[in-house]
Design a protein around this motif. Sequence first.
Motif, PDB file in Angstrom:
ATOM      1  N   GLU A 167      50.669 -20.119  16.487  1.00  0.00           N
ATOM      2  CA  GLU A 167      51.363 -19.191  15.612  1.00  0.00           C
ATOM      3  C   GLU A 167      50.591 -19.011  14.324  1.00  0.00           C
ATOM      4  OE1 GLU A 167      55.748 -19.810  15.255  1.00  0.00           O
ATOM      5  OE2 GLU A 167      55.200 -21.535  16.484  1.00  0.00           O
ATOM      6  N   VAL A 168      49.805 -20.043  13.977  1.00  0.00           N
ATOM      7  CA  VAL A 168      49.020 -19.977  12.753  1.00  0.00           C
ATOM      8  C   VAL A 168      47.555 -20.033  13.136  1.00  0.00           C
ATOM      9  CG1 VAL A 168      48.502 -21.039  10.535  1.00  0.00           C
ATOM     10  CG2 VAL A 168      50.812 -21.188  11.488  1.00  0.00           C
ATOM     11  N   LEU A 169      46.783 -19.049  12.678  1.00  0.00           N
ATOM     12  CA  LEU A 169      45.368 -18.996  12.996  1.00  0.00           C
ATOM     13  C   LEU A 169      44.600 -19.056  11.683  1.00  0.00           C
ATOM     14  CD1 LEU A 169      44.023 -18.675  15.710  1.00  0.00           C
ATOM     15  CD2 LEU A 169      43.864 -16.242  15.295  1.00  0.00           C
ATOM     16  N   ILE A 170      43.684 -20.056  11.594  1.00  0.00           N
ATOM     17  CA  ILE A 170      42.887 -20.178  10.384  1.00  0.00           C
ATOM     18  C   ILE A 170      41.489 -19.678  10.712  1.00  0.00           C
ATOM     19  CG2 ILE A 170      41.987 -21.791   8.686  1.00  0.00           C
ATOM     20  CD1 ILE A 170      44.300 -23.657   9.528  1.00  0.00           C
ATOM     21  N   MET A 171      40.953 -18.756   9.934  1.00  0.00           N
ATOM     22  CA  MET A 171      39.620 -18.226  10.225  1.00  0.00           C
ATOM     23  C   MET A 171      38.715 -18.484   9.032  1.00  0.00           C
ATOM     24  SD  MET A 171      40.755 -14.675  11.950  1.00  0.00           S
ATOM     25  CE  MET A 171      39.891 -14.608  13.470  1.00  0.00           C
ATOM     26  N   ASP A 172      37.616 -19.224   9.306  1.00  0.00           N
ATOM     27  CA  ASP A 172      36.705 -19.616   8.235  1.00  0.00           C
ATOM     28  C   ASP A 172      35.496 -18.683   8.246  1.00  0.00           C
ATOM     29  OD1 ASP A 172      35.380 -20.907   6.273  1.00  0.00           O
ATOM     30  OD2 ASP A 172      35.237 -22.843   7.280  1.00  0.00           O
ATOM     31  N   GLU A 173      35.433 -17.774   7.341  1.00  0.00           N
ATOM     32  CA  GLU A 173      34.351 -16.782   7.215  1.00  0.00           C
ATOM     33  C   GLU A 173      33.921 -16.211   8.559  1.00  0.00           C
ATOM     34  OE1 GLU A 173      31.206 -17.721   4.617  1.00  0.00           O
ATOM     35  OE2 GLU A 173      32.489 -18.765   3.206  1.00  0.00           O
ATOM     36  N   PRO A 174      34.869 -15.550   9.253  1.00  0.00           N
ATOM     37  CA  PRO A 174      34.575 -15.149  10.640  1.00  0.00           C
ATOM     38  C   PRO A 174      33.503 -14.072  10.756  1.00  0.00           C
ATOM     39  CG  PRO A 174      36.662 -14.246   9.935  1.00  0.00           C
ATOM     40  CD  PRO A 174      36.221 -15.158   8.852  1.00  0.00           C
ATOM     41  N   THR A 175      33.288 -13.260   9.737  1.00  0.00           N
ATOM     42  CA  THR A 175      32.341 -12.152   9.911  1.00  0.00           C
ATOM     43  C   THR A 175      30.941 -12.485   9.424  1.00  0.00           C
ATOM     44  OG1 THR A 175      32.963 -11.255   7.783  1.00  0.00           O
ATOM     45  CG2 THR A 175      34.107 -10.381   9.706  1.00  0.00           C
ATOM     46  N   SER A 176      30.696 -13.748   9.006  1.00  0.00           N
ATOM     47  CA  SER A 176      29.411 -14.046   8.371  1.00  0.00           C
ATOM     48  C   SER A 176      28.238 -13.806   9.302  1.00  0.00           C
ATOM     49  CB  SER A 176      29.412 -15.475   7.838  1.00  0.00           C
ATOM     50  OG  SER A 176      29.724 -16.368   8.861  1.00  0.00           O
ATOM     51  N   ALA A 177      28.456 -13.846  10.628  1.00  0.00           N
ATOM     52  CA  ALA A 177      27.326 -13.667  11.543  1.00  0.00           C
ATOM     53  C   ALA A 177      27.466 -12.416  12.401  1.00  0.00           C
ATOM     54  CB  ALA A 177      27.193 -14.896  12.431  1.00  0.00           C
ATOM     55  N   LEU A 178      28.362 -11.503  12.029  1.00  0.00           N
ATOM     56  CA  LEU A 178      28.652 -10.363  12.900  1.00  0.00           C
ATOM     57  C   LEU A 178      27.953  -9.086  12.450  1.00  0.00           C
ATOM     58  CD1 LEU A 178      32.454 -10.693  13.672  1.00  0.00           C
ATOM     59  CD2 LEU A 178      30.515 -11.806  14.728  1.00  0.00           C
ATOM     60  N   THR A 179      27.700  -8.203  13.424  1.00  0.00           N
ATOM     61  CA  THR A 179      27.209  -6.874  13.074  1.00  0.00           C
ATOM     62  C   THR A 179      28.389  -6.034  12.599  1.00  0.00           C
ATOM     63  OG1 THR A 179      27.640  -6.074  15.284  1.00  0.00           O
ATOM     64  CG2 THR A 179      25.450  -6.923  14.859  1.00  0.00           C
ATOM     65  N   GLU A 180      28.088  -4.826  12.139  1.00  0.00           N
ATOM     66  CA  GLU A 180      29.159  -3.996  11.611  1.00  0.00           C
ATOM     67  C   GLU A 180      30.170  -3.611  12.683  1.00  0.00           C
ATOM     68  OE1 GLU A 180      28.073  -0.589   8.939  1.00  0.00           O
ATOM     69  OE2 GLU A 180      26.840  -2.217   8.147  1.00  0.00           O
ATOM     70  N   THR A 181      29.667  -3.232  13.875  1.00  0.00           N
ATOM     71  CA  THR A 181      30.606  -2.851  14.947  1.00  0.00           C
ATOM     72  C   THR A 181      31.455  -4.046  15.356  1.00  0.00           C
ATOM     73  OG1 THR A 181      28.575  -2.907  16.207  1.00  0.00           O
ATOM     74  CG2 THR A 181      29.795  -0.840  16.221  1.00  0.00           C
ATOM     75  N   GLU A 182      30.820  -5.211  15.423  1.00  0.00           N
ATOM     76  CA  GLU A 182      31.586  -6.401  15.803  1.00  0.00           C
ATOM     77  C   GLU A 182      32.646  -6.707  14.754  1.00  0.00           C
ATOM     78  OE1 GLU A 182      28.587  -9.143  18.460  1.00  0.00           O
ATOM     79  OE2 GLU A 182      28.273  -9.055  16.307  1.00  0.00           O
ATOM     80  N   SER A 183      32.289  -6.538  13.481  1.00  0.00           N
ATOM     81  CA  SER A 183      33.258  -6.772  12.412  1.00  0.00           C
ATOM     82  C   SER A 183      34.426  -5.809  12.536  1.00  0.00           C
ATOM     83  CB  SER A 183      32.609  -6.577  11.041  1.00  0.00           C
ATOM     84  OG  SER A 183      31.629  -7.524  10.832  1.00  0.00           O
ATOM     85  N   ALA A 184      34.105  -4.558  12.848  1.00  0.00           N
ATOM     86  CA  ALA A 184      35.168  -3.564  12.959  1.00  0.00           C
ATOM     87  C   ALA A 184      36.119  -3.933  14.090  1.00  0.00           C
ATOM     88  CB  ALA A 184      34.565  -2.183  13.202  1.00  0.00           C
ATOM     89  N   ARG A 185      35.543  -4.411  15.205  1.00  0.00           N
ATOM     90  CA  ARG A 185      36.410  -4.805  16.315  1.00  0.00           C
ATOM     91  C   ARG A 185      37.273  -5.993  15.919  1.00  0.00           C
ATOM     92  NH1 ARG A 185      33.951  -6.951  21.851  1.00  0.00           N
ATOM     93  NH2 ARG A 185      33.180  -8.454  20.359  1.00  0.00           N
ATOM     94  N   LEU A 186      36.663  -6.943  15.190  1.00  0.00           N
ATOM     95  CA  LEU A 186      37.427  -8.107  14.753  1.00  0.00           C
ATOM     96  C   LEU A 186      38.579  -7.658  13.846  1.00  0.00           C
ATOM     97  CD1 LEU A 186      37.486 -11.208  14.929  1.00  0.00           C
ATOM     98  CD2 LEU A 186      36.300 -11.246  12.758  1.00  0.00           C
TER      99      LEU A 186
END
Lengths: 514, 413
Positions: A167-186
């Motif tokens: 129910e609780v999701l902790i995300m630690d700098e999830p986009t630091s290694a992503l491309t722009e399209t991947e970030s958008a999907r995230l």
Amino acid sequence: MIVNRNPTRPLIEVIGVTKRFGGVTALDQVSLSVQSGELLAICGENGAGKSTLMKILCGQYTEYEGELRLRGEPVRFAGIKDAESRGVSIIHQELNLVEELSIAANIFLGREIVRRGFLANREMNRRAAEILAQLDCRIPPETLAGHLRIGDQQLVEIAKALSLGSEVLIMDEPTSALTETESARLDRVIRQLRDQGVTILYISHKMDEIFRLADRILILRDGRNVTTIPRQDTNPREVAHLMVGRELNWDQQIEPPPSRRDGEPILEVRHLFRRWPQHPRQWKLRDISFTARAGEIVGFAGLMGAGRTELFECLFGQSSDELFGDIVVQGKTVRFEHPSQAIAAGIAMVTEDRKRLGLFANLNVRQNISLMSLGRDTAGAFLIAGRREQRRCQSLIDDLRIKTASQSAAIGSLSGGNQQKCVIGRSLLTQPRILLLDDPTRGIDVGAKGEIYRLIRQLARDGLCVLMASSELPELLLLCDRILVLSEGRLTAEFTAAEATEQAIMEAATLAPR
Amino acid sequence: MNWLKKYQTEWVLLIGIVLVYGLTACFNDAYIERFQYNVTTLILHPAAILGIFALGAAVVIISGGIDLSSGSMIALSAATVCLLMMLFSHWGMAQDGRLPWWCVSVAIMATLLIGILVGTIHTWLITVVELPPFVATLASLVGLRSLAIIMNKSVTASIGNQSIKVNVNDPVFFAIGERWWIAMAVFLVLALFLHILLNHTVLGRHLYALGGNEQAARLSGIRTERLKWFAYSFAAFTAAVAGILYATRIQQSDPESQGRAGELFAIAAAVIGGCSLAGGIGRVTGVVLGAIFLRTVIDAVAKLVTAGSDDFEGMIVGLLVVLAVAFNQLTDSKEGWQKQFFPGWFGWSAILSISVLVTAVASFSMRLSGRETAWRDGLLTGFLTAIVLTVFKTVAAIAKSERSRVAAREQLP
């Protein structure tokens, strides 16, 4: 509009949590509360305590003072497994997948579905595919995790958390290694999860993401709560200011920097590119140009992963990646392939990670100090002249005021600050013209920091060109004649000592370069 | 005092050598009656040859690597030197059954050169191809011995009867093999050379730095590949020297048995002498005494177990290595002797396994030495071991809980 579905009862609360590591207080009376289905962004500088807080929330750190409440009940997780079983999962900055196993096997790792003593692969694959479909990800679950791109690996981690019924999701700098399209999907996935009622704690220092996604923003500084603000009541400028706003402590101890813009240019970097193989960002460094003069202290600011260390590695011949552009040292264009060439050209570097890259635990204080200058202490071509080595070390120990029982004491018996002085001293004995300092005061107590600052200032006065990277802005503002700001491998701003403010630097460092 | 503490390993080994020798002398009269023969031929001569290539193994270990190839390098070097001598005789160089001195020198020099070539290949595999040292030298471990066998077979076949073994009947060769002090002198000269190199030269200091922290060494401008080349070449070179000495001892190249398990003995001597397999730590004095100690213990067991004593070597070396490393780690670690050796359920299964192992070792060795009641006594020994270890486990656990109770009480205001 604030998304606040159930304002009466917070899903997860942190009340007055304090965490100490030895003498260092990482978190000091931090509190927060998150409503069910809310997205709380947590931001702060490097070392503000974000990751420590997350590790307490996900059960990785079990010893702390203060209280955690889940659905109003006080809880104390016994470990990550315990937290997961109560519906709290974390997606780490570094992903934790077993690359040799399939997606499905990773999702069900440690709680495999078993029928009559054998793995029920078909069942696991089916269920994994269902969860992935929810996340808008159409990769067959039999694919090996190691064959996926980083963005897809991250989705697998999220799928794993969902399959646990989190129910609780902790995300630690999830986009630091992503491309722009991947970030958008995230982005889309996160929104969708939030609409399904999943509560998300989102750590990031990228302003655009925070302002796109967050309901509220919690700001930490030096391990303390600064404030929590609803997103629509603030703006990126204010958040950057709140992240850094603090007093300078060093004003009294160190005289202001003398203006040093008249020395001869000694190091010139022109359009330097450094390739980042097999990474969506492609370049670790992109189009870096600057000039540094003798007697000048040039500071490099930037967040974690902005490229400060990567730049110094290029200048010191420590990079095996492809380089483009020119590095000019004292009028000569150079391309070092080994640190020894850089040292011969008059460059010295003090590395960021003292324990891993700087110290030799098996050698004593004298041997640690003299290591790089032994060639000049040799009698004949071969034998070390012990007396000369001792004399040279002793004068360095006196000059830098290194506190040690004797020259033959174990290096590990010295305090962090004195170890760092030994490492700096080792480089100084090579008589460099250019000194690269990568986070020279990391893990050093306050008193020793002052001494290191004085030393750096002294070296610059003696005509050395000092390049200094640091994650602590006050120390750059205190020491440097100029400050260059890096963000995602590019130079985004340059300030003179007079122009620079913490706020302006932080804005440039969190700027997504175009 | 400082001095005593620094050379702790050496003192322990020195006392150990004297103790083991003295104890064996109590049980075996030959040790006193034939004192000189025992000390020189049975202990010092083999210890010197073992020590020579243990020095090479130690340099590699200090630099943070591992060389598994020395045993096979010994076989290859013995084969090379014997074949060259044989070929020289065959080509009619010998006069009155003796080769001129330059022929012997050329044979020896060529063999030593081959050692350096092997070391160079190891370094290339490790630094350029980037194989782990373990894999690179493991390949030589199996490969070089095979090469020696093929060499012997093919050369002997081309000039007479095909044979795996190659005999050399040369007086110079015989003279070297007969005199124990020649091997000893070579050993001591190499040891002195290495001692000075490690303690008083830039190269030596850099080797310790490389073993202590390879990345930091590179960042300090040290050319780590060149150092590795020195370490692996020196290791293969010393193995080549040892191979020549082994060949002179029996005047034969026998690649099927010469230097078998030599790499393990060399690593054992280095580790017993205080080298850390993690790299960066070790002294020549320790390695010298480690080799002599190892040989003394092997010889003592040979004296006590009259039948098939060679078969016990492996067990002794294994036991000594485990004990030496465990001892070093215990004296260095924080817990020290307060460590729980048999914690929880895993402790019980360890006790069971050790007791079964002791039973097997005791009964089979007693049977081999012709004891009638070997099986019964072996079982008894294993049973006693189990009881002793159980008592040990219980006492350690009680002591631990007692200590934590005391600590808790002290913390109360």
